[in-house]
Structure formats: C-alpha cells, structure tokens
Design a protein around this motif. Structure first.
Motif, PDB file in Angstrom:
ATOM      1  N   SER A 178     -11.329  -6.927   4.078  1.00  0.00           N
ATOM      2  CA  SER A 178     -12.156  -6.383   3.005  1.00  0.00           C
ATOM      3  C   SER A 178     -12.469  -4.905   3.208  1.00  0.00           C
ATOM      4  O   SER A 178     -12.841  -4.222   2.258  1.00  0.00           O
ATOM      5  CB  SER A 178     -13.467  -7.181   2.905  1.00  0.00           C
ATOM      6  OG  SER A 178     -14.183  -7.100   4.128  1.00  0.00           O
ATOM      7  N   GLY A 179     -12.319  -4.400   4.423  1.00  0.00           N
ATOM      8  CA  GLY A 179     -12.591  -2.990   4.677  1.00  0.00           C
ATOM      9  C   GLY A 179     -11.358  -2.135   4.734  1.00  0.00           C
ATOM     10  O   GLY A 179     -11.426  -0.971   5.168  1.00  0.00           O
ATOM     11  N   LEU A 180     -10.204  -2.655   4.299  1.00  0.00           N
ATOM     12  CA  LEU A 180      -8.941  -1.926   4.407  1.00  0.00           C
ATOM     13  C   LEU A 180      -8.387  -1.596   3.029  1.00  0.00           C
ATOM     14  O   LEU A 180      -8.432  -2.404   2.096  1.00  0.00           O
ATOM     15  CB  LEU A 180      -7.906  -2.755   5.173  1.00  0.00           C
ATOM     16  CG  LEU A 180      -8.237  -3.108   6.622  1.00  0.00           C
ATOM     17  CD1 LEU A 180      -7.125  -3.945   7.224  1.00  0.00           C
ATOM     18  CD2 LEU A 180      -8.462  -1.863   7.450  1.00  0.00           C
ATOM     19  N   LEU A 181      -7.844  -0.381   2.915  1.00  0.00           N
ATOM     20  CA  LEU A 181      -7.080   0.065   1.753  1.00  0.00           C
ATOM     21  C   LEU A 181      -5.712   0.523   2.236  1.00  0.00           C
ATOM     22  O   LEU A 181      -5.536   0.858   3.409  1.00  0.00           O
ATOM     23  CB  LEU A 181      -7.770   1.232   1.048  1.00  0.00           C
ATOM     24  CG  LEU A 181      -8.972   0.948   0.146  1.00  0.00           C
ATOM     25  CD1 LEU A 181      -9.596   2.263  -0.292  1.00  0.00           C
ATOM     26  CD2 LEU A 181      -8.553   0.138  -1.064  1.00  0.00           C
ATOM     27  N   ALA A 182      -4.769   0.573   1.333  1.00  0.00           N
ATOM     28  CA  ALA A 182      -3.436   1.096   1.640  1.00  0.00           C
ATOM     29  C   ALA A 182      -2.946   1.878   0.440  1.00  0.00           C
ATOM     30  O   ALA A 182      -3.212   1.512  -0.709  1.00  0.00           O
ATOM     31  CB  ALA A 182      -2.465  -0.025   1.990  1.00  0.00           C
ATOM     32  N   ALA A 183      -2.234   2.972   0.700  1.00  0.00           N
ATOM     33  CA  ALA A 183      -1.686   3.815  -0.365  1.00  0.00           C
ATOM     34  C   ALA A 183      -0.247   4.160  -0.019  1.00  0.00           C
ATOM     35  O   ALA A 183       0.103   4.333   1.156  1.00  0.00           O
ATOM     36  CB  ALA A 183      -2.508   5.092  -0.537  1.00  0.00           C
ATOM     37  N   ASP A 184       0.579   4.264  -1.039  1.00  0.00           N
ATOM     38  CA  ASP A 184       1.994   4.550  -0.798  1.00  0.00           C
ATOM     39  C   ASP A 184       2.637   5.049  -2.088  1.00  0.00           C
ATOM     40  O   ASP A 184       2.038   4.985  -3.167  1.00  0.00           O
ATOM     41  CB  ASP A 184       2.713   3.300  -0.304  1.00  0.00           C
ATOM     42  CG  ASP A 184       3.968   3.644   0.493  1.00  0.00           C
ATOM     43  OD1 ASP A 184       4.337   4.839   0.521  1.00  0.00           O
ATOM     44  OD2 ASP A 184       4.570   2.727   1.072  1.00  0.00           O
ATOM     45  N   PHE A 185       3.867   5.554  -1.954  1.00  0.00           N
ATOM     46  CA  PHE A 185       4.685   6.004  -3.075  1.00  0.00           C
ATOM     47  C   PHE A 185       5.922   5.119  -3.173  1.00  0.00           C
ATOM     48  O   PHE A 185       6.399   4.569  -2.186  1.00  0.00           O
ATOM     49  CB  PHE A 185       5.156   7.447  -2.879  1.00  0.00           C
ATOM     50  CG  PHE A 185       4.086   8.484  -3.031  1.00  0.00           C
ATOM     51  CD1 PHE A 185       3.839   9.083  -4.249  1.00  0.00           C
ATOM     52  CD2 PHE A 185       3.318   8.872  -1.934  1.00  0.00           C
ATOM     53  CE1 PHE A 185       2.862  10.045  -4.391  1.00  0.00           C
ATOM     54  CE2 PHE A 185       2.339   9.831  -2.065  1.00  0.00           C
ATOM     55  CZ  PHE A 185       2.111  10.421  -3.291  1.00  0.00           C
ATOM     56  N   PHE A 186       6.444   4.983  -4.389  1.00  0.00           N
ATOM     57  CA  PHE A 186       7.807   4.503  -4.567  1.00  0.00           C
ATOM     58  C   PHE A 186       8.418   5.281  -5.722  1.00  0.00           C
ATOM     59  O   PHE A 186       7.713   5.868  -6.547  1.00  0.00           O
ATOM     60  CB  PHE A 186       7.869   2.995  -4.817  1.00  0.00           C
ATOM     61  CG  PHE A 186       7.312   2.548  -6.138  1.00  0.00           C
ATOM     62  CD1 PHE A 186       8.128   2.426  -7.251  1.00  0.00           C
ATOM     63  CD2 PHE A 186       5.969   2.223  -6.265  1.00  0.00           C
ATOM     64  CE1 PHE A 186       7.617   2.003  -8.465  1.00  0.00           C
ATOM     65  CE2 PHE A 186       5.451   1.795  -7.469  1.00  0.00           C
ATOM     66  CZ  PHE A 186       6.270   1.692  -8.574  1.00  0.00           C
ATOM     67  N   HIS A 187       9.736   5.358  -5.766  1.00  0.00           N
ATOM     68  CA  HIS A 187      10.418   6.204  -6.748  1.00  0.00           C
ATOM     69  C   HIS A 187      11.316   5.351  -7.635  1.00  0.00           C
ATOM     70  O   HIS A 187      11.682   4.228  -7.293  1.00  0.00           O
ATOM     71  CB  HIS A 187      11.244   7.287  -6.048  1.00  0.00           C
ATOM     72  CG  HIS A 187      12.379   6.733  -5.233  1.00  0.00           C
ATOM     73  ND1 HIS A 187      12.247   6.440  -3.892  1.00  0.00           N
ATOM     74  CD2 HIS A 187      13.643   6.401  -5.575  1.00  0.00           C
ATOM     75  CE1 HIS A 187      13.386   5.968  -3.432  1.00  0.00           C
ATOM     76  NE2 HIS A 187      14.256   5.924  -4.431  1.00  0.00           N
ATOM     77  N   ILE A 188      11.660   5.919  -8.777  1.00  0.00           N
ATOM     78  CA  ILE A 188      12.581   5.299  -9.725  1.00  0.00           C
ATOM     79  C   ILE A 188      13.388   6.420 -10.359  1.00  0.00           C
ATOM     80  O   ILE A 188      12.856   7.489 -10.674  1.00  0.00           O
ATOM     81  CB  ILE A 188      11.818   4.472 -10.795  1.00  0.00           C
ATOM     82  CG1 ILE A 188      12.791   3.882 -11.805  1.00  0.00           C
ATOM     83  CG2 ILE A 188      10.759   5.303 -11.489  1.00  0.00           C
ATOM     84  CD1 ILE A 188      13.691   2.840 -11.252  1.00  0.00           C
ATOM     85  N   ALA A 201      -2.205   2.236  -4.941  1.00  0.00           N
ATOM     86  CA  ALA A 201      -3.035   1.813  -3.807  1.00  0.00           C
ATOM     87  C   ALA A 201      -3.320   0.330  -3.939  1.00  0.00           C
ATOM     88  O   ALA A 201      -3.242  -0.251  -5.028  1.00  0.00           O
ATOM     89  CB  ALA A 201      -4.339   2.611  -3.757  1.00  0.00           C
ATOM     90  N   MET A 202      -3.648  -0.292  -2.809  1.00  0.00           N
ATOM     91  CA  MET A 202      -3.924  -1.721  -2.774  1.00  0.00           C
ATOM     92  C   MET A 202      -5.160  -1.998  -1.925  1.00  0.00           C
ATOM     93  O   MET A 202      -5.288  -1.451  -0.830  1.00  0.00           O
ATOM     94  CB  MET A 202      -2.733  -2.501  -2.213  1.00  0.00           C
ATOM     95  CG  MET A 202      -2.959  -4.007  -2.100  1.00  0.00           C
ATOM     96  SD  MET A 202      -1.615  -4.888  -1.274  1.00  0.00           S
ATOM     97  CE  MET A 202      -0.318  -4.706  -2.496  1.00  0.00           C
ATOM     98  N   GLU A 203      -6.060  -2.821  -2.443  1.00  0.00           N
ATOM     99  CA  GLU A 203      -7.200  -3.296  -1.675  1.00  0.00           C
ATOM    100  C   GLU A 203      -6.768  -4.547  -0.911  1.00  0.00           C
ATOM    101  O   GLU A 203      -6.419  -5.563  -1.510  1.00  0.00           O
ATOM    102  CB  GLU A 203      -8.365  -3.610  -2.599  1.00  0.00           C
ATOM    103  CG  GLU A 203      -8.868  -2.417  -3.401  1.00  0.00           C
ATOM    104  CD  GLU A 203     -10.016  -2.802  -4.309  1.00  0.00           C
ATOM    105  OE1 GLU A 203     -10.908  -3.548  -3.848  1.00  0.00           O
ATOM    106  OE2 GLU A 203     -10.017  -2.371  -5.474  1.00  0.00           O
ATOM    107  N   MET A 204      -6.793  -4.472   0.418  1.00  0.00           N
ATOM    108  CA  MET A 204      -6.266  -5.564   1.233  1.00  0.00           C
ATOM    109  C   MET A 204      -7.122  -6.832   1.125  1.00  0.00           C
ATOM    110  O   MET A 204      -6.607  -7.937   1.296  1.00  0.00           O
ATOM    111  CB  MET A 204      -6.165  -5.124   2.695  1.00  0.00           C
ATOM    112  CG  MET A 204      -5.155  -4.032   2.926  1.00  0.00           C
ATOM    113  SD  MET A 204      -3.509  -4.546   2.423  1.00  0.00           S
ATOM    114  CE  MET A 204      -2.558  -3.094   2.833  1.00  0.00           C
ATOM    115  N   GLY A 205      -8.416  -6.679   0.888  1.00  0.00           N
ATOM    116  CA  GLY A 205      -9.269  -7.856   0.818  1.00  0.00           C
ATOM    117  C   GLY A 205      -8.955  -8.740  -0.370  1.00  0.00           C
ATOM    118  O   GLY A 205      -8.881  -9.965  -0.254  1.00  0.00           O
ATOM    119  N   THR A 206      -8.745  -8.137  -1.540  1.00  0.00           N
ATOM    120  CA  THR A 206      -8.463  -8.886  -2.766  1.00  0.00           C
ATOM    121  C   THR A 206      -7.022  -8.743  -3.234  1.00  0.00           C
ATOM    122  O   THR A 206      -6.641  -9.338  -4.230  1.00  0.00           O
ATOM    123  CB  THR A 206      -9.388  -8.403  -3.893  1.00  0.00           C
ATOM    124  OG1 THR A 206      -9.168  -6.995  -4.111  1.00  0.00           O
ATOM    125  CG2 THR A 206     -10.843  -8.624  -3.534  1.00  0.00           C
TER     126      THR A 206
END
Length: 359
Positions: A178-188, A201-206
């Motif tokens: 619940s205290g973790l976030l993640a951010a990243d790129f992807f291309h097309i 970005a993604m909230e790891m808890g939910t």
C-alpha cells in the motif's frame, strides 16, 4: 529491389506503345481471351496466387485506372491482414539490429553438480547459506542462481519448520504494497513510423493504473508536469504511498525526483536491465501491447490516447479476465475492475477532450 521493379515497368511501357498501333477490334479480342484464360487459371488453382513485389507494383498501378466495380476482384485488393503486414514490414526494417547477448553467463555443469550435492547433503541450508559455502570454495555465484538450479532439479526451498516464525519475504512485501508506487514508459510506433512514448504509473496496493500522457518528445518539463498531475490524483484518492519505484531511464530527471521528494515520496531505482524488479509494470505493458496495441494501427497521438481510454475491451490470457479502458465525460476519472487479477485501470488525459464512451 529497384532494378526488379524498373524492368517490368519498362516492359509494360513498351507494350503500351505497341498497343497504340493496334486496332480496337484486335484489342477487344485479346482482352476477352485474357479474361477467359484468367478465369480458367483461377478455377484450377483454387487459391489466390502469391505475387512478388514487382508484379504487385505493376498490377496496383494499372488497377488505379480501372472502374471501381472491376477493381474489387483484382489480385491487389488488400485485406486487413495485408494492411497490418505492410505496416509491420517497414517497421521491422527500421528497427532491425544485431541482437546483443544479454543476461548472465551460463552455469557450468561442474558447478551445477556441486550445488545439487551441497543441497542434498545439507537439507537445512537455504539459498543464501549455500551461496556462502560456494564462495568459501572459490565459486562466485548468486543466491538467485542457486535457486534456479535447485528448482530445475525439483528441489524447493527449505520448509518453514516453526509456524510462529517470522513472515516470508512474499508476505512481508505484500503487507507493504500500500505504500509503493511504480512509474514507467512504454512506446508505440505509428503507421508513419513515428515513435510515441506513454507515461503511466501504478499503485501497488490496489494495482490501479494511471495513464498520465503520451508524446513524441518527452522533455524534462513534460515529465515534471505529469508528476504534478500524479501527485494531485494521489491526494484526491487519499493514497498513503511513500516510495516510488522507477528504472534508470534518462527521461526521469533530477527535477522529477525533487518534485516527488517535496511531496514525501522517496524514489527507488531498479537495477540496470533487471525487469523482474518491476515485474507488475512489465506484465501490464505486455498485456496492453498484446491485447490492444498489436491489434490496432495507431495514426497519431490523439488516436493513441483515444484507444487507451475509449472503452476498448480485449480478452486476456486464460488466467486473467478482461482488460477494460474507460473514460467518462472527457477528462473525468473512471475505474473498472481488472477482475480476476484485482486490477483497476484509471485513464485520464488533459491534452484532448475525449468523447463519452458507451457503457
């Protein structure tokens, strides 16, 4: 390739000059004979013939001058699969490069035998203990390599003998999600071979995904602005995240890290070329590509954002369920369950007004 196309084109020009000197009756007779011959060949073959590029080019150029009702039955009439193949071929030519050898060097058979011998004779040793003993014997090997060798031989980890012992790493990290976030790129790559970068970005808890924006030129100011947008969304959702996981991409500048630090988020970078350190993000990117982007020809940035947030539903693998992208009333945030995997997808766009999607 150019000579193969010029030669048949030159032959057709010479044939056209010869036809100009012939009478109309002779041309009509020859045309009827060719039509009948073509019908006989199609009936005998039963399948569409495979054309080379020079033949396809000449037929396509001549077919442009035919009436529309005659053009439908020509050999060069494209199908959806043909359009996708034409798009993928120049894309593959542009980005083809010699694959570099990646990963760790293979483990020798002698070292594999030694790892199995230590594990069988010392059933209470774990991966780290086995790694330490190997280092004392002069073998430098990681604990993950020991685990991989033992699992391939059907040997698992040391069982937990005491039910009141400390939690495992899996249980511990799941409690901290619940205290973790993640951010990243992807291309097309679009149909014009223009590369677009999507920041999310993604909230790891939910496991809630935020599609923050897309651009062809991800500048430092653009990244910082999307960081502000993310912080506002987290504040509205009353998020308790204290760490943000990202890779070592150069697009993440010091200004972006300083913005997150001012908001109380500590940035944690993953190792170089170790995607398993951010496996949930990589899994979501893979799903998005396989079930949406690989099935769509993207024309521009607006088209990409519309497809990511316009109510697209695509079936996933058997162990997942349904991938849902929905935006209601333009820029308002919407949520949909990524059901069996407990995902929630949140898309938003502040650069364009998206149309209301039907439920």
């Amino acid at each position: 390739m150019a000579l193969r196309m010029i030669y048949p084109a030159l032959l057709r020009v010479l044939e056209l000059l010869l036809l100009l000197s012939r009478s109309e009756e002779a041309k009509n007779v020859e045309l009827l004979a060719l039509r009948h011959e073509n019908a006989v060949l199609r009936r005998q073959l039963g399948v569409r013939p495979r054309l080379a590029w020079p033949d396809r080019t000449v037929l396509a150029a001549l077919a442009r001058h035919l009436p529309s009702h005659l053009r439908r039955n020509r050999l060069v009439t494209p199908r959806p699969g043909t359009l996708l193949a034409w798009y993928r071929r120049p894309l593959r030519w542009k980005w083809t490069q010699k694959p570099a050898r990646t990963g760790r060097p293979p483990v020798s058979e002698e070292l594999t035998t030694l790892i199995l011998r230590l594990a069988l004779k010392n059933p209470t040793w774990g991966y780290t203990r086995t790694q330490g003993e190997l280092r004392r014997l002069g073998h430098r090997v990681g604990a993950s390599t020991v685990r991989r060798v033992l699992r391939s031989a059907g040997l698992g980890a040391v069982p937990r003998r005491n039910p009141n012992a400390a939690p495992t790493w899996h249980e511990f990290l799941r409690a901290q999600a619940s205290g973790l976030l993640a951010a990243d790129f992807f291309h097309i790559d679009t149909v014009t071979l223009k590369r677009l970068y999507v920041f999310f970005a993604m909230e790891m808890g939910t496991l809630t995904v935020h599609i923050l924006g897309a651009t062809a030129h991800p500048t430092a100011a653009w990244i910082v602005q999307l960081g502000r947008n993310l912080l506002m969304d987290l504040e509205d959702a009353d998020s308790r995240a204290t760490f943000l996981i990202r890779d070592q991409d150069a697009k993440f500048t010091a200004a972006f890290d300083a913005l997150l630090a001012d908001a109380g988020l500590k940035v944690v970078t993953t190792g170089i070329r170790i995607p398993r350190m951010n496996s949930l993000m990589e899994r979501w990117i893979q799903t998005c590509r396989r079930e949406l982007l690989d099935r769509t020809l993207i024309s521009n940035q607006n088209h990409l954002l519309h497809d990511l947030a316009g109510g697209e539903k695509a079936p996933l693998a058997a162990d997942d369920s349904t991938l849902m992208f929905t935006v209601w009333d333009g820029n308002e945030v919407a949520k949909n369950p990524y059901t069996s995997a407990d995902y929630q997808v949140v898309e938003e766009s502040r650069s364009i007004d998206l149309p209301r999607c039907a439920a």
